[in-house]
Every structure is written in structure tokens, then in C-alpha cells.
Design an enzyme around this catalytic site. Structure first.
Site, PDB file in Angstrom:
ATOM      1  N   GLY A   9       0.728  -1.248  -0.017  1.00 25.30           N
ATOM      2  CA  GLY A   9      -0.039  -0.135   0.096  1.00 25.30           C
ATOM      3  C   GLY A   9       0.748   1.424  -0.018  1.00 25.30           C
ATOM      4  N   ALA A  74      -4.611  -6.297  -4.138  1.00 23.89           N
ATOM      5  CA  ALA A  74      -4.666  -7.125  -2.913  1.00 23.89           C
ATOM      6  C   ALA A  74      -6.333  -7.574  -3.015  1.00 23.89           C
ATOM      7  CB  ALA A  74      -4.452  -6.460  -1.798  1.00 23.89           C
ATOM      8  N   SER A 120      -1.055  -1.369   4.588  1.00 22.36           N
ATOM      9  CA  SER A 120      -1.511   0.156   4.691  1.00 22.36           C
ATOM     10  C   SER A 120      -2.250   0.412   3.483  1.00 22.36           C
ATOM     11  CB  SER A 120      -0.409   0.928   4.563  1.00 22.36           C
ATOM     12  OG  SER A 120      -0.394   2.264   4.824  1.00 22.36           O
ATOM     13  N   LEU A 121      -3.427  -0.365   3.463  1.00 20.10           N
ATOM     14  CA  LEU A 121      -4.154  -0.163   2.117  1.00 20.10           C
ATOM     15  C   LEU A 121      -5.683  -0.110   2.239  1.00 20.10           C
ATOM     16  CD1 LEU A 121      -5.137  -3.063   0.330  1.00 20.10           C
ATOM     17  CD2 LEU A 121      -2.967  -3.289   0.476  1.00 20.10           C
ATOM     18  N   LEU A 170      -3.380  -0.728   9.454  1.00 15.88           N
ATOM     19  CA  LEU A 170      -3.890   0.661   9.735  1.00 15.88           C
ATOM     20  C   LEU A 170      -5.409   0.615   9.988  1.00 15.88           C
ATOM     21  CD1 LEU A 170      -1.750   2.896  10.137  1.00 15.88           C
ATOM     22  CD2 LEU A 170      -1.124   1.279   8.640  1.00 15.88           C
ATOM     23  N   TYR A 172      -9.135   3.118  11.572  1.00 18.13           N
ATOM     24  CA  TYR A 172      -9.879   4.046  11.838  1.00 18.13           C
ATOM     25  C   TYR A 172     -10.948   4.246  12.867  1.00 18.13           C
ATOM     26  CZ  TYR A 172     -11.363   9.012  10.812  1.00 18.13           C
ATOM     27  OH  TYR A 172     -11.878  10.461  11.002  1.00 18.13           O
ATOM     28  N   TYR A 182     -17.657   8.992   6.459  1.00 17.71           N
ATOM     29  CA  TYR A 182     -16.711   8.019   6.212  1.00 17.71           C
ATOM     30  C   TYR A 182     -17.643   6.586   5.889  1.00 17.71           C
ATOM     31  CZ  TYR A 182     -12.488   5.171   6.787  1.00 17.71           C
ATOM     32  OH  TYR A 182     -11.293   4.197   6.913  1.00 17.71           O
ATOM     33  N   SER A 222      -3.690  12.269   3.255  1.00 19.99           N
ATOM     34  CA  SER A 222      -2.820  11.506   2.053  1.00 19.99           C
ATOM     35  C   SER A 222      -3.706  11.181   0.918  1.00 19.99           C
ATOM     36  CB  SER A 222      -2.902  10.014   2.725  1.00 19.99           C
ATOM     37  OG  SER A 222      -4.279   9.466   2.778  1.00 19.99           O
TER      38      SER A 222
HETATM   39  P1  NAI Z   1      -2.485   6.142   0.703  1.00 17.87           P
HETATM   40  O1  NAI Z   1      -3.226   6.657  -0.300  1.00 17.87           O
HETATM   41  O2  NAI Z   1      -1.218   6.801   1.157  1.00 17.87           O
HETATM   42  O3  NAI Z   1      -2.686   4.569   1.010  1.00 17.87           O
HETATM   43  C1  NAI Z   1      -3.567   3.657   0.300  1.00 17.87           C
HETATM   44  C2  NAI Z   1      -2.844   2.747  -0.681  1.00 17.87           C
HETATM   45  O4  NAI Z   1      -3.839   1.856  -1.035  1.00 17.87           O
HETATM   46  C3  NAI Z   1      -2.597   3.400  -1.875  1.00 17.87           C
HETATM   47  O5  NAI Z   1      -1.195   3.387  -2.360  1.00 17.87           O
HETATM   48  C4  NAI Z   1      -3.595   2.913  -2.948  1.00 17.87           C
HETATM   49  O6  NAI Z   1      -2.718   2.565  -4.248  1.00 17.87           O
HETATM   50  C5  NAI Z   1      -3.457   1.315  -2.198  1.00 17.87           C
HETATM   51  N1  NAI Z   1      -4.383   0.320  -2.777  1.00 17.87           N
HETATM   52  C6  NAI Z   1      -5.761   0.538  -3.066  1.00 17.87           C
HETATM   53  N2  NAI Z   1      -6.577  -0.417  -3.604  1.00 17.87           N
HETATM   54  C7  NAI Z   1      -5.609  -1.389  -3.469  1.00 17.87           C
HETATM   55  C8  NAI Z   1      -5.540  -2.839  -3.690  1.00 17.87           C
HETATM   56  N3  NAI Z   1      -6.733  -3.477  -4.268  1.00 17.87           N
HETATM   57  N4  NAI Z   1      -4.269  -3.589  -3.864  1.00 17.87           N
HETATM   58  C9  NAI Z   1      -3.215  -2.822  -3.435  1.00 17.87           C
HETATM   59  N5  NAI Z   1      -3.377  -1.600  -3.064  1.00 17.87           N
HETATM   60  C10 NAI Z   1      -4.177  -0.943  -2.974  1.00 17.87           C
HETATM   61  O7  NAI Z   1      -3.646   6.700   2.063  1.00 17.87           O
HETATM   62  P2  NAI Z   1      -3.339   6.397   3.428  1.00 17.87           P
HETATM   63  O8  NAI Z   1      -4.385   7.365   4.217  1.00 17.87           O
HETATM   64  O9  NAI Z   1      -1.988   6.738   4.298  1.00 17.87           O
HETATM   65  O10 NAI Z   1      -3.852   4.814   3.778  1.00 17.87           O
HETATM   66  C11 NAI Z   1      -3.025   3.759   4.394  1.00 17.87           C
HETATM   67  C12 NAI Z   1      -4.069   3.092   5.402  1.00 17.87           C
HETATM   68  O11 NAI Z   1      -4.186   4.013   6.568  1.00 17.87           O
HETATM   69  C13 NAI Z   1      -5.437   2.732   5.023  1.00 17.87           C
HETATM   70  O12 NAI Z   1      -5.593   1.554   5.690  1.00 17.87           O
HETATM   71  C14 NAI Z   1      -6.237   3.766   5.569  1.00 17.87           C
HETATM   72  O13 NAI Z   1      -7.800   3.521   5.782  1.00 17.87           O
HETATM   73  C15 NAI Z   1      -5.554   4.155   6.917  1.00 17.87           C
HETATM   74  N6  NAI Z   1      -5.790   5.212   7.620  1.00 17.87           N
HETATM   75  C16 NAI Z   1      -5.622   6.485   7.095  1.00 17.87           C
HETATM   76  C17 NAI Z   1      -6.225   7.651   7.799  1.00 17.87           C
HETATM   77  C18 NAI Z   1      -5.997   8.995   7.182  1.00 17.87           C
HETATM   78  O14 NAI Z   1      -6.553   9.678   7.667  1.00 17.87           O
HETATM   79  N7  NAI Z   1      -5.508   9.179   5.924  1.00 17.87           N
HETATM   80  C19 NAI Z   1      -6.765   7.596   9.158  1.00 17.87           C
HETATM   81  C20 NAI Z   1      -6.735   6.180   9.627  1.00 17.87           C
HETATM   82  C21 NAI Z   1      -6.378   5.139   8.931  1.00 17.87           C
END
Ligand code: NAI
Length: 286
Positions: A9, A74, A120-121, A170, A172, A182, A222
Site C-alpha cells: 500500500g 490485494a 497500509s491499504l 492501519l 480508523y 466515512y 494522504s
Molecule cells: P494512501 O493513499 O497513501 O494509501 C492507500 C494505498 O492503498 C494506496 O497506495 C493505494 O494505491 C493502495 N490500494 C488501494 N487499493 C489497493 C489494492 N486493491 N491492492 C493494493 N493496493 C491498493 O493513504 P493512507 O491514508 O495512508 O492509507 C493507508 C491506510 O491508513 C489505510 O488503511 C487507511 O484506511 C488508513 N488510515 C488513514 C487515515 C487518514 O486519515 N489518512 C486515518 C486512519 C487510517
């Protein structure tokens, strides 16, 4: 021997996955990434062109090395699961072996084993829709990409993880408290992820001596969060209401991930660890 981490991710330098990779690298781990197939080209060319070099700087002044980037989708466990329209999609045609099973096999072939697995996805095609208006398709897609994807990764990577290894995802707070906006079943997906963290901690702990934890992170601007549309409001809300009235940095989440992956956390498993400036402890806004 240094530890080896696979972080699923990461497709730019703004998200939690990148920040976790950096803190693991700073602690001496070798870094392997899993990048969503449609985002792979631009991520790799940006890396090559040095676009992330400033973000790669570690505390000792050196640049984070990324040993290998694997294409990954994934939501597919093995080649039989992949429908025709994805197979023939031009963004997927340039890559191969990107289902979860194949990526685990490639990592095994290339490196033998890993110590740390990071998920992290997340993805929810209807995240902007209230739950009441979410379709069955949207709900199941959110669960598939955001919750089952972790089960699948652990299922396929656990056999190549060294005993004492750790996995981290990760989550939320929308899993346990009402966070309007959300939607699309993403709140449900995070609830599943947290429940699965406990059950998988038991199963992977007994079978493989692995630990399974999840970090409940505060809001970060992000790419994924910007797509939800309310991230600036959530950041402002947190600064106004959390016990620590400061913006959360991705690095703070990366630090906790590095701790959870280390022997310092050898007795922590099945936990939801809050890294949110304490916002989860508040009962009402101020
Ligand atoms: P991000 O955009 O950096 O990461 C999400 C990633 O998931 C991206 O790189 C995307 O390409 C990838 N992705 C989506 N579908 C996919 C698939 N089918 N197979 C492989 N990769 C896939 O955004 P962020 O926010 O850093 O997200 C990372 C984690 O953190 C997620 O689980 C998100 O729910 C969680 N999170 C984020 C918060 C925020 O405010 N940004 C708060 C709490 C949790």
C-alpha cells in the site's frame, strides 16, 4: 541480521505506508514494497527520477533504500480470481504476478523470508455515500479491499515469516464511533479489520509465533484521504478537540509501527493501538 519488511500500500510519499517504511528503514530493516498495479508506473518512474529523494532522507542523512517494488492488487488472491476485463486492462497488462499468492511466492523466491508485514491499504468505491445509500456491491468491495486483503496477505505471507515476526495494519476510529462522511461500508470494513486483528493474533500466534496488531491512526492528508473529501475538516476537528492540539504527522505513526514490529513489543498482540493525539479518549467536542 537485519529484518526484512514487506509493506503493502505505498504509491507515493504522502501516506502512512511510506512513513512506516521510512521508520523501519531508519531502524535498519530492508524494505520491500507492494504497490497497487494501476499506480505502479507513475510510482516507479517518480522514484527513478528522484522525485521522492527529499522524502527518502533518514535521520542519519542517508537515503532510504527500497530493495524491490512488487506490483500488487490485494483484491485478487490468485490468477483464477482475475476477471477478463482486469486481465485485458492496459494498466494491468504491463505487469505480471500481482495477485497476493503470486507476490508471496515471488518474495519467497527472491528473499526466502520476511520478518515484518505491513498492510497500509484501503479502498471503498462508495466511500462518499452514506451507509444507508450504499449498494451491496460497494459494501462488499470495501470489505474485500480493506479487510479481507489483510487476511489474504497474512494467509499467504505467514508461511514465509520468521518466528517472532510481526504484522501491522492501519485502522480508523469510524469502526467504533460514528464519523459522518466515512461511508460506503468503510466504517464496517474497519470494524471487521479490528475484530480480525484479535482472531488472527490468536491463530497466527499459535501456529507461527507471529504478532498481529493494528494502529488506529488520526487524520492524515494522504491521497486516499483526500478522495474521501472531508480530511481538512477532520484535521481541524482533531486540532481543536484532541488532548494534544497539534497536527498529527505520518512519522508519528511510522514510529509506533517500528516499535510494534520490534522486540520491544514482544508481548503486544491482538491490540488496537491509538496514534491520534488522544482524540479517541474524548467524549464530547470542546
Ligand atoms: P494512501 O493513499 O497513501 O494509501 C492507500 C494505498 O492503498 C494506496 O497506495 C493505494 O494505491 C493502495 N490500494 C488501494 N487499493 C489497493 C489494492 N486493491 N491492492 C493494493 N493496493 C491498493 O493513504 P493512507 O491514508 O495512508 O492509507 C493507508 C491506510 O491508513 C489505510 O488503511 C487507511 O484506511 C488508513 N488510515 C488513514 C487515515 C487518514 O486519515 N489518512 C486515518 C486512519 C487510517
Amino acid at each position: 541480521r537485519g529484518k526484512r519488511a514487506f509493506i503493502a500500500g505505498v504509491a507515493d510519499d504522502n501516506g502512512y505506508g511510506w512513513a512506516i517504511a521510512k521508520q523501519l528503514a531508519a531502524a535498519g530493516a530492508e524494505i520491500l514494497l507492494g504497490t497497487w498495479v494501476p499506480a505502479l508506473n507513475i510510482f516507479e518512474s517518480s522514484l527513478r527520477r528522484g522525485k521522492f529523494d527529499e522524502s527518502r532522507i533518514l535521520p542519519d542523512g542517508s537515503l532510504m533504500e527500497i530493495t524491490k517494488v512488487y506490483p500488487l492488487d490485494a483484491v485478487f488472491d490468485n490468477p483464477d480470481d482475475v476477471p477478463e476485463d482486469i486481465k485485458s486492462n492496459k494498466r494491468y497488462l504491463g505487469s505480471s504476478k500481482w495477485t497476493v499468492k503470486e507476490v508471496a511466492e515471488s518474495v519467497k523466491e527472491d528473499f526466502g523470508s520476511i520478518d515484518i508485514l505491513v498492510h497500509s491499504l484501503a479502498n471503498g468505491p462508495e466511500v462518499v455515500k452514506p451507509l444507508m445509500e450504499t449498494s451491496r456491491y460497494g459494501y462488499l468491495a470495501a470489505i474485500s479491499a480493506s479487510s479481507y486483503s489483510f487476511i489474504s496477505l497474512l494467509q499467504h505471507f505467514a508461511p514465509i515469516m520468521n518466528p517472532g515476526g510481526a504484522s501491522i495494519s492501519l485502522t480508523y476510529i469510524a469502526s467504533e464511533r460514528i464519523i459522518p462522511g466515512y461511508g460506503g461500508g468503510m466504517s464496517s470494513a474497519k470494524a471487521a479489520l479490528e475484530s480480525d486483528t484479535r482472531v488472527l493474533a490468536f491463530e497466527a500466534g499459535r501456529k507461527h509465533r507471529l504478532r498481529v496488531n493494528t494502529i488506529s491512526a488520526g487524520p492524515l492528508r494522504s491521497r486516499a484521504a483526500k478522495a474521501i473529501g472531508f480530511i481538512d475538516m477532520m484535521i481541524d476537528y482533531s486540532s481543536a478537540n484532541a488532548p494534544l492540539p497539534k497536527e498529527l504527522s505520518a512519522e508519528e505513526v511510522g514510529n509506533v509501527a517500528a516499535f510494534l514490529a520490534s522486540p520491544l513489543a514482544s508481548a503486544i498482540t491482538g491490540s488496537v493501538v491509538y496514534v491520534d493525539n488522544g482524540l479517541n479518549a474524548m467524549g464530547v467536542g470542546v
